[in-house]
Design a protein around this motif. Sequence first.
Motif, PDB file in Angstrom:
ATOM      1  N   TYR A  89       0.838  -1.201   0.000  1.00 43.02           N
ATOM      2  CA  TYR A  89       0.000   0.000   0.000  1.00 43.02           C
ATOM      3  C   TYR A  89       0.876   1.255   0.000  1.00 43.02           C
ATOM      4  CZ  TYR A  89      -4.136   2.850   1.143  1.00 43.02           C
ATOM      5  OH  TYR A  89      -5.150   3.766   1.131  1.00 43.02           O
ATOM      6  N   LEU A  90       1.877   1.289   0.886  1.00 39.68           N
ATOM      7  CA  LEU A  90       2.801   2.431   0.901  1.00 39.68           C
ATOM      8  C   LEU A  90       3.518   2.551  -0.439  1.00 39.68           C
ATOM      9  CD1 LEU A  90       4.466   2.408   4.438  1.00 39.68           C
ATOM     10  CD2 LEU A  90       2.539   3.776   3.633  1.00 39.68           C
ATOM     11  N   SER A  91       3.933   1.422  -0.986  1.00 40.99           N
ATOM     12  CA  SER A  91       4.641   1.426  -2.261  1.00 40.99           C
ATOM     13  C   SER A  91       3.738   1.901  -3.396  1.00 40.99           C
ATOM     14  CB  SER A  91       5.184   0.029  -2.567  1.00 40.99           C
ATOM     15  OG  SER A  91       5.830   0.006  -3.807  1.00 40.99           O
ATOM     16  N   MET A  92       2.481   1.481  -3.387  1.00 33.63           N
ATOM     17  CA  MET A  92       1.556   1.914  -4.432  1.00 33.63           C
ATOM     18  C   MET A  92       1.296   3.416  -4.344  1.00 33.63           C
ATOM     19  SD  MET A  92      -1.110  -1.256  -4.451  1.00 33.63           S
ATOM     20  CE  MET A  92      -1.854  -1.128  -6.075  1.00 33.63           C
ATOM     21  N   LEU A  93       1.252   3.936  -3.140  1.00 37.63           N
ATOM     22  CA  LEU A  93       1.015   5.366  -2.967  1.00 37.63           C
ATOM     23  C   LEU A  93       2.269   6.191  -3.252  1.00 37.63           C
ATOM     24  CD1 LEU A  93      -1.123   5.342   0.310  1.00 37.63           C
ATOM     25  CD2 LEU A  93      -1.937   5.798  -2.019  1.00 37.63           C
ATOM     26  N   ASP A  94       3.421   5.715  -2.791  1.00 36.18           N
ATOM     27  CA  ASP A  94       4.642   6.528  -2.854  1.00 36.18           C
ATOM     28  C   ASP A  94       5.864   5.667  -3.143  1.00 36.18           C
ATOM     29  OD1 ASP A  94       6.455   8.602  -2.646  1.00 36.18           O
ATOM     30  OD2 ASP A  94       6.219   8.869  -0.486  1.00 36.18           O
ATOM     31  N   ARG A  95       5.862   5.037  -4.303  1.00 33.20           N
ATOM     32  CA  ARG A  95       6.968   4.146  -4.681  1.00 33.20           C
ATOM     33  C   ARG A  95       8.312   4.877  -4.693  1.00 33.20           C
ATOM     34  NH1 ARG A  95       6.915  -0.628  -6.708  1.00 33.20           N
ATOM     35  NH2 ARG A  95       4.753  -0.534  -7.378  1.00 33.20           N
ATOM     36  N   ALA A  96       8.297   6.133  -5.127  1.00 30.81           N
ATOM     37  CA  ALA A  96       9.548   6.897  -5.243  1.00 30.81           C
ATOM     38  C   ALA A  96       9.984   7.532  -3.931  1.00 30.81           C
ATOM     39  CB  ALA A  96       9.405   7.969  -6.318  1.00 30.81           C
ATOM     40  N   LYS A  97       9.195   7.364  -2.898  1.00 26.48           N
ATOM     41  CA  LYS A  97       9.522   7.912  -1.565  1.00 26.48           C
ATOM     42  C   LYS A  97       9.794   9.413  -1.627  1.00 26.48           C
ATOM     43  CE  LYS A  97      11.114   3.507   0.159  1.00 26.48           C
ATOM     44  NZ  LYS A  97      12.191   2.715   0.685  1.00 26.48           N
ATOM     45  N   VAL A  98       8.842  10.129  -2.232  1.00 29.45           N
ATOM     46  CA  VAL A  98       8.970  11.579  -2.363  1.00 29.45           C
ATOM     47  C   VAL A  98       7.819  12.336  -1.691  1.00 29.45           C
ATOM     48  CG1 VAL A  98      10.370  11.487  -4.456  1.00 29.45           C
ATOM     49  CG2 VAL A  98       7.868  11.565  -4.646  1.00 29.45           C
ATOM     50  N   TYR A  99       6.902  11.629  -1.066  1.00 30.39           N
ATOM     51  CA  TYR A  99       5.783  12.283  -0.374  1.00 30.39           C
ATOM     52  C   TYR A  99       5.823  12.012   1.124  1.00 30.39           C
ATOM     53  CZ  TYR A  99       4.007  12.958  -5.077  1.00 30.39           C
ATOM     54  OH  TYR A  99       3.880  13.320  -6.389  1.00 30.39           O
ATOM     55  N   PHE A 100       5.801  10.743   1.504  1.00 28.95           N
ATOM     56  CA  PHE A 100       5.875  10.399   2.922  1.00 28.95           C
ATOM     57  C   PHE A 100       7.258  10.730   3.469  1.00 28.95           C
ATOM     58  CE2 PHE A 100       2.611   7.005   1.897  1.00 28.95           C
ATOM     59  CZ  PHE A 100       1.603   7.530   2.672  1.00 28.95           C
ATOM     60  N   MET A 101       7.302  11.138   4.713  1.00 24.91           N
ATOM     61  CA  MET A 101       8.572  11.315   5.417  1.00 24.91           C
ATOM     62  C   MET A 101       8.745  10.149   6.384  1.00 24.91           C
ATOM     63  SD  MET A 101       8.604  15.413   6.199  1.00 24.91           S
ATOM     64  CE  MET A 101       6.919  15.468   6.798  1.00 24.91           C
ATOM     65  N   ALA A 102       9.940   9.967   6.872  1.00 25.02           N
ATOM     66  CA  ALA A 102      10.232   8.871   7.800  1.00 25.02           C
ATOM     67  C   ALA A 102       9.303   8.919   9.008  1.00 25.02           C
ATOM     68  CB  ALA A 102      11.696   8.921   8.238  1.00 25.02           C
ATOM     69  N   GLU A 103       9.026  10.120   9.499  1.00 23.87           N
ATOM     70  CA  GLU A 103       8.142  10.245  10.670  1.00 23.87           C
ATOM     71  C   GLU A 103       6.710   9.803  10.348  1.00 23.87           C
ATOM     72  OE1 GLU A 103       6.904  14.945  10.576  1.00 23.87           O
ATOM     73  OE2 GLU A 103       8.966  14.440  11.118  1.00 23.87           O
ATOM     74  N   ASP A 104       6.263  10.020   9.121  1.00 24.87           N
ATOM     75  CA  ASP A 104       4.934   9.556   8.710  1.00 24.87           C
ATOM     76  C   ASP A 104       4.878   8.033   8.736  1.00 24.87           C
ATOM     77  OD1 ASP A 104       4.097  12.204   8.101  1.00 24.87           O
ATOM     78  OD2 ASP A 104       4.924  12.033   6.078  1.00 24.87           O
ATOM     79  N   VAL A 105       5.873   7.419   8.111  1.00 25.02           N
ATOM     80  CA  VAL A 105       5.910   5.968   8.035  1.00 25.02           C
ATOM     81  C   VAL A 105       6.016   5.377   9.437  1.00 25.02           C
ATOM     82  CG1 VAL A 105       7.163   3.973   7.114  1.00 25.02           C
ATOM     83  CG2 VAL A 105       6.864   6.024   5.712  1.00 25.02           C
ATOM     84  N   GLN A 106       6.829   6.009  10.286  1.00 26.49           N
ATOM     85  CA  GLN A 106       6.951   5.541  11.671  1.00 26.49           C
ATOM     86  C   GLN A 106       5.610   5.614  12.394  1.00 26.49           C
ATOM     87  OE1 GLN A 106       9.693   4.119  12.937  1.00 26.49           O
ATOM     88  NE2 GLN A 106       8.538   3.656  14.767  1.00 26.49           N
ATOM     89  N   ALA A 107       4.873   6.700  12.205  1.00 23.81           N
ATOM     90  CA  ALA A 107       3.566   6.859  12.849  1.00 23.81           C
ATOM     91  C   ALA A 107       2.554   5.844  12.297  1.00 23.81           C
ATOM     92  CB  ALA A 107       3.045   8.275  12.658  1.00 23.81           C
TER      93      ALA A 107
END
Length: 192
Positions: A89-107
Amino acid sequence: MLERRRILSQARSATLTSIALSLGVFWLAASATAKHQQVALTTPAEAISLSPLDVHPRISLSIVEQLRHAHYLKKSLDDQASSQIFEKYLSMLDRAKVYFMAEDVQALEKYRYQLDDALIRGNLEPAFEIFNVYQARLTGRLEFLLAELDKGLASLDFSLAESVEVDRENSPWPAGVTELDDLWRKRLKAAA
C-alpha cells in the motif's frame, strides 16, 4: 526444485492477495471521492479528507471472504499478509519515496500488523488514514512547487553541481521537511 516452486507460489500468493486487497481499498477510496466530486477546490490546502462510506465495510468483508474462500490459493489473512499489504500500500502510494517522510511511516507502523484484523472486521479507517496522510503530503508538495515557481526560474542556481536520485524505490524515506524540500527543489531544477 520443489522448494523453489513452493517459494515462488508463496510469493505469488502474497502478491496477488496484497494487490487484490489494495485494489479493493483503492476502489473504496475512489468511490468515496466520487461522493465529493461536486466540490470545487480553490487551493490545494482545501483537499478533502476521505473516510469510508456506509457501504464500504460490507464491500470490504465481501472482498476478504472471496479472497479467503474462493481464491484458488486459499491464502490466509494474518499478520504476515498484513505486513505485506502495508508495504504494498505504501509502495503503491509513494513508490519513489517523495511524499511520505520517515516520521509519517513511523507513525503509520502501528497498522503494519493490524490491517488483517481491520479488514476482517470491515474496518477501513486504517487504510483511509494512510491515504489521508499521503494526500496531505501530496498537497504539501504541490504547495511547495507552486511557491518555488512563483519565485521564478531565476531563483534556481544552475551553477551548483547537484544531482537528484531518480529511482528512489530503495532509498530511505526523507528524514524531514528540510530534506523533502531539498529533494523537490532538485527535482524542479532537473525538470526546468
